[in-house]
Design an enzyme around this catalytic site. Structure first.
Site, PDB file in Angstrom:
ATOM      1  N   ILE A 156       0.849  -1.210   0.000  1.00  8.51           N
ATOM      2  CA  ILE A 156       0.000   0.000   0.000  1.00  8.51           C
ATOM      3  C   ILE A 156       0.879   1.254   0.000  1.00  8.51           C
ATOM      4  CG2 ILE A 156      -1.777   1.291   1.271  1.00  8.51           C
ATOM      5  CD1 ILE A 156      -2.798  -1.469   2.313  1.00  8.51           C
ATOM      6  N   ALA A 235      -4.198   3.363   7.981  1.00 11.65           N
ATOM      7  CA  ALA A 235      -3.711   2.034   8.394  1.00 11.65           C
ATOM      8  C   ALA A 235      -4.514   1.508   9.584  1.00 11.65           C
ATOM      9  CB  ALA A 235      -2.224   2.117   8.694  1.00 11.65           C
ATOM     10  N   ARG A 236      -4.098   1.890  10.793  1.00 15.59           N
ATOM     11  CA  ARG A 236      -4.831   1.462  11.983  1.00 15.59           C
ATOM     12  C   ARG A 236      -4.790   2.570  13.023  1.00 15.59           C
ATOM     13  NH1 ARG A 236      -7.110  -1.635   9.299  1.00 15.59           N
ATOM     14  NH2 ARG A 236      -7.199  -3.909   9.449  1.00 15.59           N
ATOM     15  N   ASP A 260      -8.872   7.698   8.446  1.00 12.22           N
ATOM     16  CA  ASP A 260      -9.878   6.724   8.006  1.00 12.22           C
ATOM     17  C   ASP A 260     -10.078   5.651   9.072  1.00 12.22           C
ATOM     18  OD1 ASP A 260     -11.649   5.628   6.021  1.00 12.22           O
ATOM     19  OD2 ASP A 260     -10.147   4.109   5.540  1.00 12.22           O
ATOM     20  N   GLU A 265     -12.632   2.328  17.139  1.00 11.06           N
ATOM     21  CA  GLU A 265     -13.697   2.563  16.173  1.00 11.06           C
ATOM     22  C   GLU A 265     -14.805   1.520  16.317  1.00 11.06           C
ATOM     23  OE1 GLU A 265     -10.982   2.264  12.666  1.00 11.06           O
ATOM     24  OE2 GLU A 265     -12.405   0.760  11.943  1.00 11.06           O
ATOM     25  N   HIS A 283     -13.597   4.488   7.938  1.00  9.56           N
ATOM     26  CA  HIS A 283     -12.913   3.257   7.518  1.00  9.56           C
ATOM     27  C   HIS A 283     -13.359   2.775   6.128  1.00  9.56           C
ATOM     28  CE1 HIS A 283     -10.569  -0.379   9.280  1.00  9.56           C
ATOM     29  NE2 HIS A 283     -10.389  -0.278   7.978  1.00  9.56           N
ATOM     30  N   GLY A 285     -11.180   2.497   3.479  1.00  8.78           N
ATOM     31  CA  GLY A 285      -9.989   2.138   2.689  1.00  8.78           C
ATOM     32  C   GLY A 285     -10.257   1.172   1.545  1.00  8.78           C
ATOM     33  N   SER A 286     -10.943   0.086   1.832  1.00  2.36           N
ATOM     34  CA  SER A 286     -11.130  -0.939   0.783  1.00  2.36           C
ATOM     35  C   SER A 286     -12.540  -0.909   0.195  1.00  2.36           C
ATOM     36  CB  SER A 286     -10.850  -2.317   1.384  1.00  2.36           C
ATOM     37  OG  SER A 286     -11.760  -2.589   2.436  1.00  2.36           O
TER      38      SER A 286
HETATM   39  C1  GLV Z   1      -8.874  -2.935   6.243  1.00  6.91           C
HETATM   40  O1  GLV Z   1      -8.742  -2.103   7.048  1.00  6.91           O
HETATM   41  C2  GLV Z   1      -7.992  -4.050   6.057  1.00  6.91           C
HETATM   42  O2  GLV Z   1      -7.076  -4.279   6.853  1.00  6.91           O
HETATM   43  O3  GLV Z   1      -8.215  -4.785   5.091  1.00  6.91           O
END
Ligand code: GLV
Length: 318
Positions: A156, A235-236, A260, A265, A283, A285-286
């Site tokens: 990423i 990320a986290r 994000d 969360e 969240h 991201g994906s």
């Molecule tokens: C999403 O946050 C993932 O880790 O896929």
């Protein structure tokens, strides 16, 4: 046919696919199951397909029935699963790498741009119909030709670097180890986090979460950033110390922040919600159809490989 407990809802295409390969205990209503439900519902299953918002902590893993041999996580991150306890219980854990790289890199760039160009404040003015063009109205920071620090230069991080090269950015990174010249593609490696931060007019956080990276960005590390830096975390949540970050935004060390992901969360620190220089997403991201379908297929293929083909799954993480 082997049986899988699916802890949350799957997209229809993935749901049809898994039913071709397994009997399932499903949760298409997307209920937020308690640990006791998870233990009960997996009682006659061979594996579990789970999601980032289900926490397979030590205690839950210890109580899982011994028929559970594999937990396939529908995410690239696996901080929601205690992989050491899983290993002790001989449960294989898998994730879904590769397939969400581009979608998550896009969100990192969106966070950097949304924060630096003050997109949230702009939207509020637009909605309130209370704005007028003027030479100093909502002045932001421009990304083009600036220095970008990438914390975590995995797939990423490298995809973020590729997009950022289009903005003429000078790319710096910090990673567990230096990459090959080919993978670096001109990016400058910093062995120490402090040195990366010194070069980060813009900082994109793309490293894994978990114990080792918890609180990596805190008052002792934030001080190395150039004044007025812009930060994005796709990320986290645990990588950032929220209290220290809030201070850094209030005193101007950090010009703007895009997030994000969050500690605890779906809750978000109350102070973050009050600060205008924040660009916040829930969240995402994906969150594209293509990516989510690919993640589901990857998770199902891991289960299939292990349970039906008696093979090592592709993406074992423990
Ligand atoms: C999403 O946050 C993932 O880790 O896929």
């Amino acid at each position: 046919m082997k049986k899988i407990f699916i802890t949350r809802k799957l997209l229809d295409k993935n749901f049809s696919y898994i039913k071709e390969k397994f009997k399932v205990v499903h949760n298409q209503d997307d209920k937020n199951f308690l640990d006791s439900d998870i233990i009960r519902l997996s009682s006659d299953c061979d594996g579990i397909l789970t999601f980032p918002n289900n926490n397979f902590h030590t205690d839950l893993l210890k109580k899982l029935p011994s028929n559970i041999k594999i937990i396939a996580n529908y995410a690239v991150g696996f901080g929601n699963i205690d992989i050491d306890t899983a290993k002790e219980k001989k449960i294989i854990v898998t994730n879904t790498p590769e397939v969400l790289t581009d979608a998550t890199a896009e969100i990192s760039i969106l966070l950097l741009l949304g924060a630096s160009r003050r997109a949230y404040e702009g939207r509020i003015y637009a909605e309130n119909k209370s704005w007028e063009w003027s030479a100093d109205f909502l002045i932001g920071k421009q990304m083009t030709n600036k220095k970008l620090g990438i914390l975590g230069m995995g797939r990423i991080g490298r995809a973020v670097a590729n997009i950022a090269r289009g903005f003429g950015m000078e790319i710096h990174y910090h990673n567990r180890s230096k990459l090959s010249e080919k993978l670096e593609n001109g990016a400058i490696f910093h062995e120490r986090l402090e040195d990366l931060l010194r070069h980060s007019e813009f900082l994109s956080i793309n490293c894994p979460g978990g114990k080792t990276n918890t609180n990596l960005i805190n008052k002792d590390t934030l001080k190395y950033l150039p004044d007025g830096a812009v930060i994005a975390n796709a990320a986290r949540g645990e990588i950032i110390n929220d209290e220290d970050m809030i201070q850094a935004i209030k005193n101007g060390k950090v010009f703007a922040l895009g997030l994000d992901v969050y500690n605890g969360e779906p809750l978000i620190h109350e102070e973050y919600l009050k600060l205008k220089k924040l660009f916040l997403l829930p969240h995402l991201g994906s969150a594209t159809t293509k990516t989510r379908i690919a993640m589901g297929e990857r998770a199902i293929n891991n289960l299939d490989q292990f349970l039906n083909k008696s093979n090592k799954p592709l993406d074992q993480v423990n």
